[in-house]
Design an enzyme around this catalytic site. Structure first.
Site, PDB file in Angstrom:
ATOM      1  NE  ARG A  19      -2.316   0.759   3.608  1.00  0.00           N
ATOM      2  CZ  ARG A  19      -3.005   0.731   4.746  1.00  0.00           C
ATOM      3  NH1 ARG A  19      -4.298   0.939   4.719  1.00  0.00           N
ATOM      4  NH2 ARG A  19      -2.417   0.471   5.882  1.00  0.00           N
ATOM      5  CE1 TYR A  20       0.581   4.392   4.437  1.00  0.00           C
ATOM      6  CE2 TYR A  20       0.858   2.169   5.283  1.00  0.00           C
ATOM      7  CZ  TYR A  20       0.236   3.394   5.335  1.00  0.00           C
ATOM      8  OH  TYR A  20      -0.725   3.623   6.270  1.00  0.00           O
TER       9      TYR A  20
ATOM     10  CB  CYS B  92      -8.267  -8.757  16.024  1.00  0.00           C
ATOM     11  SG  CYS B  92      -7.130  -9.138  14.669  1.00  0.00           S
TER      12      CYS B  92
ATOM     13  CG  ASP C  85      -4.081   2.763   9.500  1.00  0.00           C
ATOM     14  OD1 ASP C  85      -3.994   3.291   8.374  1.00  0.00           O
ATOM     15  OD2 ASP C  85      -3.313   1.875   9.899  1.00  0.00           O
TER      16      ASP C  85
ATOM     17  CB  CYS D 173      -6.949  -9.022  20.423  1.00  0.00           C
ATOM     18  SG  CYS D 173      -5.275  -9.669  20.623  1.00  0.00           S
TER      19      CYS D 173
ATOM     20  CG  ASP E  24      -8.004   0.095  12.504  1.00  0.00           C
ATOM     21  OD1 ASP E  24      -7.740   1.298  12.351  1.00  0.00           O
ATOM     22  OD2 ASP E  24      -7.134  -0.799  12.529  1.00  0.00           O
TER      23      ASP E  24
ATOM     24  NE  ARG F 296       6.200   2.596   4.757  1.00  0.00           N
ATOM     25  CZ  ARG F 296       5.528   3.714   5.022  1.00  0.00           C
ATOM     26  NH1 ARG F 296       4.822   3.804   6.108  1.00  0.00           N
ATOM     27  NH2 ARG F 296       5.558   4.720   4.183  1.00  0.00           N
TER      28      ARG F 296
ATOM     29  CB  CYS G  47      -3.318 -14.949  17.521  1.00  0.00           C
ATOM     30  SG  CYS G  47      -3.389 -14.049  15.983  1.00  0.00           S
TER      31      CYS G  47
ATOM     32  CE  LYS H 176      -0.030   2.904  11.063  1.00  0.00           C
ATOM     33  NZ  LYS H 176      -0.033   2.001   9.902  1.00  0.00           N
TER      34      LYS H 176
ATOM     35  NE  ARG I 295      -3.689  -7.550   9.115  1.00  0.00           N
ATOM     36  CZ  ARG I 295      -2.481  -7.275   9.547  1.00  0.00           C
ATOM     37  NH1 ARG I 295      -1.764  -8.198  10.148  1.00  0.00           N
ATOM     38  NH2 ARG I 295      -1.973  -6.076   9.376  1.00  0.00           N
TER      39      ARG I 295
HETATM   40  S1  SF4 Z   1      -4.523  -8.176  17.339  1.00  0.00           S
HETATM   41 FE1  SF4 Z   1      -5.307  -9.759  15.938  1.00  0.00          FE
HETATM   42  S2  SF4 Z   1      -3.500 -10.470  14.820  1.00  0.00           S
HETATM   43 FE2  SF4 Z   1      -2.758  -9.381  16.638  1.00  0.00          FE
HETATM   44  S3  SF4 Z   1      -2.496 -10.967  18.209  1.00  0.00           S
HETATM   45 FE3  SF4 Z   1      -4.548 -10.102  18.479  1.00  0.00          FE
HETATM   46  S4  SF4 Z   1      -5.893 -11.442  17.272  1.00  0.00           S
HETATM   47 FE4  SF4 Z   1      -3.801 -11.828  16.587  1.00  0.00          FE
END
Ligand code: SF4
Length: 374
Positions: free
Chosen positions: A116-117, A136, A334, A133, A297, A120, A129, A341, A138
């Protein structure tokens, strides 16, 4: 200060009989993750809202919690709990929620490489993971075996990077890259390093927070030949700042990794200056630079965790001048849709008067700077 840093290691009583060698073994921790409603309800007393969250999220974005991270969980309202245990509020959607808020897929040049950038690239190396989280970005991919990268995807990504020399900085991300074996991680780093135009590698990992036992001497030895490697980790609250986590950061710094923290502002978890100050002072003591304080986000299922953008600015305003600049991160939004950003700062310019600039200091007093270079 309301938020404090734990000074002793803790274990949930259910793990009291686990031999220390197993407890310290990251593979045991990964194998022993809690991933079902039944297992979790045997370990902590779930609220009705949490049960409904677990059932409602189901396969869409399941949960996983290492025994280590679970041992940090306290009663409802606990900041560790809020990041790890699904809640019924995740089922609430808003019209501005997005599955892929940073438009990473739209900028994908292979199934696992986002460009994208200009200079990078972001390489998605695993869907795993230790802990999923709840905030998250993603979550559309992590935990989904269908998003696991294949060898062909890696090869296509290396080939793209070889013919695209403007990419000089590659973020190794996921999922959490430290879910891979030492051998696989070293292989990825070595392959990227073999591309002459790549100058810097970045390893994006939450393992120091959710599974600090993963930062072993063997891992550090495997990665050290591929420096410079910057590590971006993701502590959000002082409750995560355990002796084990501090030792993991120390080991990374001792092994020559430049470590930074990307905190995400989360409502009711870390959206006040005192909490951020305690967290960041601890990070600096462990040679981890508070790098970003990110606005959460607008990914679906996180509306209840998002703060107002002004909250971050107010936190910075309260810290500036009172706390060492080493402990003050950049506040970043972002931009949804792939705009990149933008950095926000508290407004200190009061007025312009010809070549004079009048600024407000941290106590609200006004000072004049004459802007007239020779
Ligand atoms: S933020 Fe998302 S990618 Fe990062 S550790 Fe937590 S669940 Fe995994």
């Amino acid at each position: 200060m309301s938020a404090t840093v734990p000074t002793e290691s803790v274990r949930h009583p259910a793990y009291g009989g686990v031999p220390q060698a197993s407890w310290d073994d990251w593979r045991w921790q990964m194998r022993s993750r809690v991933t079902s409603l039944g297992a979790l309800s045997d370990l902590i007393e779930l609220t009705d809202e949490e049960r409904r969250g677990i059932e409602g999220r189901g396969e869409a974005f399941g949960f996983a919690i290492t025994p280590y991270y679970l041992s940090l969980i306290g009663p409802p309202g606990c900041p560790v709990r809020a990041q790890a245990v699904p809640h019924v509020d995740e089922l609430v959607t808003t019209p501005w929620d997005l599955a892929d808020p940073l438009a990473e897929d739209a900028h994908a040049v292979t199934p696992i490489l986002t460009h994208r950038y200009p200079d990078r690239g972001l390489l998605y190396v695993t869907h795993n993971c230790p802990v999923y989280c709840r905030h998250c970005t993603r979550q559309r991919k992590v935990g989904d075996v269908a998003s696991a990268p294949s060898r062909e995807m890696f090869e296509a990504s290396y080939a793209y990077l070889e013919r695209t020399p403007e990419v000089k900085d590659v973020l190794i991300s996921g999922g959490d890259p430290l879910s891979l074996s030492d051998r696989k991680l070293a292989e990825i780093c070595a392959r990227l390093r073999s591309i002459p135009s790549i100058e810097v590698l970045r390893l994006c990992t939450r393992n120091p927070v959710t599974l600090p036992h993963r930062v072993t001497d063997a891992l550090l030895e495997a990665l050290r030949p591929h420096h410079p490697i910057f590590v971006h980790t993701h502590f959000n609250h002082p409750a995560e700042c355990t002796p084990e986590a501090g030792a993991a950061l120390d080991r990374l710094a001792d092994a020559g990794f430049n470590v930074g923290n990307q905190m995400v502002l989360l409502r009711g978890i870390n959206d006040d200056a005192e909490t951020v100050e305690v967290l960041n002072r601890w990070l600096v003591r462990h040679r981890c630079r508070p790098y970003y304080m990110l606005q959460c986000d607008p990914v679906g299922g996180t509306a209840h965790m998002r703060t107002s953008v002004d909250t971050g600015v107010e936190i910075l305003d309260a810290m500036r001048g009172r706390v060492s600049g080493l402990a003050i991160p950049q506040l970043v939004v972002d931009l949804p849709g792939g705009g990149g950003k933008v950095t926000l700062t508290p407004e200190r310019l009061v007025r312009r008067d010809g070549n004079k600039r009048v600024y407000r200091d941290m106590r609200g007093r006004e000072f004049t700077y004459v802007d007239e270079p020779l």
